[in-house]
Design an enzyme around this catalytic site. Structure first.
Site, PDB file in Angstrom:
ATOM      1  N   GLY A  21       0.249   1.635  11.211  1.00  0.00           N
ATOM      2  CA  GLY A  21       0.491   1.326   9.804  1.00  0.00           C
ATOM      3  C   GLY A  21      -0.508   2.069   8.913  1.00  0.00           C
ATOM      4  N   LYS A  52       0.802  -1.229   0.000  1.00  0.00           N
ATOM      5  CA  LYS A  52       0.000   0.000   0.000  1.00  0.00           C
ATOM      6  C   LYS A  52       0.841   1.289   0.000  1.00  0.00           C
ATOM      7  CE  LYS A  52      -4.310  -1.550   2.071  1.00  0.00           C
ATOM      8  NZ  LYS A  52      -5.254  -1.399   3.181  1.00  0.00           N
TER       9      LYS A  52
END
Ligand code: NAP
Length: 282
Positions: free
Chosen positions: A133, A71
């Site tokens: 995260g 990502k």
């Protein structure tokens, strides 16, 4: 067999994604809405990421979702990203807009819609967020506009929490970092109104029997939100269930973030009754 038009190809780029629910979600949406999109899994190795993203353009397919562990890295291979992706530093949806690859983050929409549909409000609440995260950053992006009373950020790696705090300092001025191993941790959880797990703890297989909090820290007044969606009731949520607290599984957010991506690719709005049906049947 009907031929599949390549501009109707969508999918997921990630690693070890065989168990992903995304094909089921997107192919269901396409079929219910009578749109001829088809969703595929593209399980790739880290060294293939750049080429895989270039391939979206070369093969002229519509776009992909991006998941763990790509990502953040995927951001640097895109032509353009929206404001959210810039702030969060993570992309979960790539759209091929006439040969230009544009990155979006619909995890924020997923969390927003899930909260709305469950009637969860954050104003004046004490909120604990586990993780620092990409998912935790998407949650923070949503929370920045919710006027929370105090936000407690707890992450295994302290300096990652510090970086997140610095990145969000201008928009959220009440982030308190609590160390993962601190004795204060359970007391902070006990005194909080809403607890969010944005780590993989509780996920089936490796982490199934682990919760970021102790059962004794949970009470019936609290709201427990898990971003983990397999199993539906994680260890963490099972503590809430036993205490009759409100619990929310990650499946809700998963479906809403998928809807956000699907709408970006297709330019069609997904109706709420379709979403409800989907959540029930997954
Ligand atoms: N429901 C949904 O729609 C949705 C959407 C996005 C993500 N998620 C889920 O949210 C979770 C986090 O995803 P992400 O994208 O944020 O991943 P990520 O960017 O890799 O971050 C993982 C976070 O979890 C922490 N962590 C990992 N292993 C841990 C362990 N053994 N003990 C304690 N902390 C640990 C990491 O801490 P360190 O900094 O110490 O490494 C980090 O803060 C995943 O389970 C993912 O499936 C769900």
């Amino acid at each position: 067999m009907n031929s599949i038009k390549r501009e109707k190809i969508i999918g997921l780029i990630g690693q070890n994604i065989q168990g992903s629910l995304s094909p089921q979600i997107h192919n269901y949406l396409a079929s219910v809405m009578g749109l001829k999109y088809h969703y595929f899994l593209f399980d790739i190795e880290p060294f293939e990421l750049k080429k895989a993203i270039e391939a979206i353009k070369i093969m002229d397919i519509k776009g992909v979702n991006v998941t763990i562990p790509y990502k953040s890295e995927a951001v640097k291979y895109l032509d353009e990203v929206d404001e959210r992706v810039k702030k969060i530093g993570a992309v979960n949806t790539i759209v091929n807009e006439n040969g230009k690859l544009v990155g979006y983050n619909t995890d924020v929409d997923g969390f927003d819609e899930m909260s709305y549909s469950k009637g969860i409000t954050f104003k004046d609440k004490k909120v604990v967020l586990f993780g620092a995260g990409g998912a935790a950053r998407a949650v923070l992006y949503y929370l920045k506009d919710q006027n929370v009373d105090q936000l407690y950020l707890i992450n295994r790696t302290l300096n990652k929490a510090e970086t997140v705090k610095k990145d969000f300092n201008k928009v959220i001025d009440n982030i308190n970092i609590i160390e993962w191993t601190s004795e204060k941790k359970e007391q902070v959880v006990k005194d909080s109104d809403i607890i969010i797990n944005a780590t993989p703890l509780g996920m089936e297989n490796e982490y199934q029997d682990i919760s970021p909090v102790k059962s004794e820290s949970i009470n019936e007044e609290q709201v427990l939100i898990d971003l983990v969606y397999k199993p539906r009731v994680t260890k963490f949520l099972s503590f809430g269930q036993k205490k009759k607290a409100k619990i929310v599984s990650g499946i809700e957010m998963l479906v809403y973030q998928a809807v956000g991506s699907f709408e970006l690719w297709t330019n069609q709005e997904v109706e709420y009754h379709v979403i409800d049906e989907l959540i029930k049947n997954l």
